[in-house]
Design a protein around this motif. Structure first.
Motif, PDB file in Angstrom:
ATOM      1  N   GLN A 231       0.761  -1.285  -0.093  1.00  0.00           N
ATOM      2  CA  GLN A 231      -0.047   0.125   0.004  1.00  0.00           C
ATOM      3  C   GLN A 231       0.751   1.341   0.012  1.00  0.00           C
ATOM      4  O   GLN A 231       1.081   2.036   1.022  1.00  0.00           O
ATOM      5  CB  GLN A 231      -0.832  -0.230   1.478  1.00  0.00           C
ATOM      6  N   LEU A 234      -0.899   4.797   0.870  1.00  0.00           N
ATOM      7  CA  LEU A 234      -0.769   5.118   2.278  1.00  0.00           C
ATOM      8  C   LEU A 234       0.486   5.338   2.809  1.00  0.00           C
ATOM      9  O   LEU A 234       0.360   6.566   3.695  1.00  0.00           O
ATOM     10  CB  LEU A 234      -1.460   4.070   3.248  1.00  0.00           C
ATOM     11  N   HIS A 257      -8.483   3.667   0.603  1.00  0.00           N
ATOM     12  CA  HIS A 257      -7.897   2.553   1.455  1.00  0.00           C
ATOM     13  C   HIS A 257      -9.093   1.685   2.009  1.00  0.00           C
ATOM     14  O   HIS A 257      -9.176   0.201   1.730  1.00  0.00           O
ATOM     15  CB  HIS A 257      -6.974   3.043   2.407  1.00  0.00           C
ATOM     16  N   THR A 268       0.474  -3.120   4.557  1.00  0.00           N
ATOM     17  CA  THR A 268       0.693  -1.685   4.946  1.00  0.00           C
ATOM     18  C   THR A 268       1.906  -1.626   5.548  1.00  0.00           C
ATOM     19  O   THR A 268       2.502  -2.287   6.364  1.00  0.00           O
ATOM     20  CB  THR A 268      -0.271  -1.103   5.760  1.00  0.00           C
TER      21      THR A 268
END
Length: 433
Positions: A231, A234, A257, A268
């Motif tokens: 990710q 993020l 997300h 993450t």
């Protein structure tokens, strides 16, 4: 959603073994350094941190930095041999730690025997067909993102798919639990869709994460048959929003997300082997806890990059050796680590402990309760459960009421029926009433 059930509780400690053990990543010196035995010596450290898994960077024989593979079936001699790998797996099992391997299957090193077979005109060698012609590339072969030492595999060749599936099954048979697919964004999804069913037929509980930097994450997962992807959106939004004191950027990203949680749970992180360390990236060190509070309260499968748990610094540079600062050597054993970084270590332990006590956060979605540029209150919610998170980047206190429950982490006091978070402070409180 394909991910195995055990991933619901997974928190990874991510190690780049060649750098961690002090190996020469230029390839000039092939002598063993600390090797996988040194990684094994840190497993108790990973457990004390709170991790439930060890995510390893490349461990296979390579020319230099590990992403220029020479032999996918051989442990890099700078890290040891098969026996060292077996001891690492056994020690991890004893501690309840899962192990993830880094699969570099988009390309191989220029010194790989298959490249030699192609360039040497060894038509009888079936590996000679593994590559793509490119008149603009070195020796007429396609290379990865301009790196002449990384020769791209032909992912339309069924023999390449068979080879990759065999490699993945081989190391899962040897005790690995998961794979990170390096540069998965550069590989056609149909290739993974051809490979992964073969892998899962042998190991249905394997966890497969693709390195995807940008684009449609959900499409990459569904079309390729992956369990998750990295990710990066993020990651970027966390440090950027904190630096700019623009928490609207963060909540916009969290909205995207959350939407992906319908299809998969993202992998993450706030640091890895390819990016400037968080402690160097943040302009205000007071906001490092805020980044971690987000990482450990939103949906996802979190990973902590080695050294970040001690607030180590390191700047990635676009030059030869530009990764060295973010891939440093660690001492032979944890007891020799310098004393600095204890506050960051305790912070990681506290937030990982919070995450493990509330494992439902794995699929939690964010509901914004209150927001300004510099102050944010949100609930992390899933299946009727919730935690409330308070982030304050402002020079003034954050006051918000009513108080949902006891303060579980961070700094806040109750005052007149509201929770008071100090300037540049943060807090996590119990279930919202």
């Amino acid at each position: 959603m394909r991910e195995p059930g055990w991933v619901h509780h997974a928190i990874w400690w991510h190690v780049y073994p060649l750098g961690f053990t002090g190996a020469d990543t230029t390839g000039a010196d092939r002598a063993p350094a600390g090797g996988l035995a040194q990684v094994t010596a840190y497993l108790d450290y990973a457990v004390r941190l709170g991790a439930s898994g060890l995510a390893l960077g490349p461990v296979f024989d390579s020319t230099g930095h590990g992403y220029d593979t020479l032999d996918h079936y051989r442990i890099d001699p700078r890290l040891g041999d098969d026996a060292d790998f077996d001891r690492l797996i056994a020690a991890a099992r004893e501690r309840g730690l899962r192990v993830m391997l880094d699969g570099v299957f988009n390309h191989v090193g220029r010194e790989h025997p298959a490249v030699a077979a192609r360039l040497g005109g060894a038509a009888a060698d079936p590996r000679a067909s593994w590559f793509v012609d490119d008149p603009a590339g070195p020796d007429g072969l396609r290379v990865f993102e301009g790196h002449g030492g990384l020769v791209t595999l032909d992912h339309a060749d069924p023999a390449v798919a068979e080879y990759v599936a065999d490699v993945m099954v081989h190391w899962l048979d040897r005790g690995a639990d998961a794979w990170r697919l390096d540069a998965a964004y550069a590989v056609p999804p149909r290739f993974w869709a051809a490979v992964l069913p073969r892998v899962r037929a042998a190991h249905p509980d394997a966890y497969i994460v693709g390195e995807v930097i940008h684009g449609d994450y959900a499409q990459a997962v569904t079309a390729g048959g992956l369990d998750s992807v990295t990710q990066y959106e993020l990651w970027k939004s966390i440090w950027s929003a904190l630096n700019d004191r623009n928490l609207y950027e963060l909540t916009w990203t969290l909205g995207r997300h959350d939407a992906w949680l319908d299809a998969f749970v993202p992998f993450t992180f706030v640091g890895n082997h390819d990016v400037t360390r968080l402690a160097s990236r943040l302009e205000d060190p007071r906001h490092l806890p805020h980044a971690l509070a987000v990482l450990f309260t939103v949906g996802g499968t979190p990973a902590v990059y080695y050294g970040d748990e001690r607030a180590m610094t390191g700047l990635k540079e676009e030059r030869a050796g530009g990764d060295d600062a973010v891939r440093p050597a660690f001492p032979a054993v944890p007891d020799l680590l310098p004393p600095g970084g204890q506050e960051a270590l305790r912070l990681h332990q506290d937030l990982i402990g919070l995450r493990r006590r509330h494992a439902w956060l794995h699929r939690a979605r964010v509901r914004v309760v209150s927001q300004t540029n510099e102050q944010l209150v949100y609930d992390a919610e899933h299946d009727g459960r919730a935690l409330r998170v308070y982030l304050n980047l402002a020079d003034a206190p954050l006051r918000h009421g009513p108080v949902p429950g006891p303060v579980l982490a961070g700094q806040a006091t109750e005052e007149g029926g509201a929770l008071l978070v100090p300037p540049h402070g943060w807090a996590v409180a119990g279930a919202a009433r």
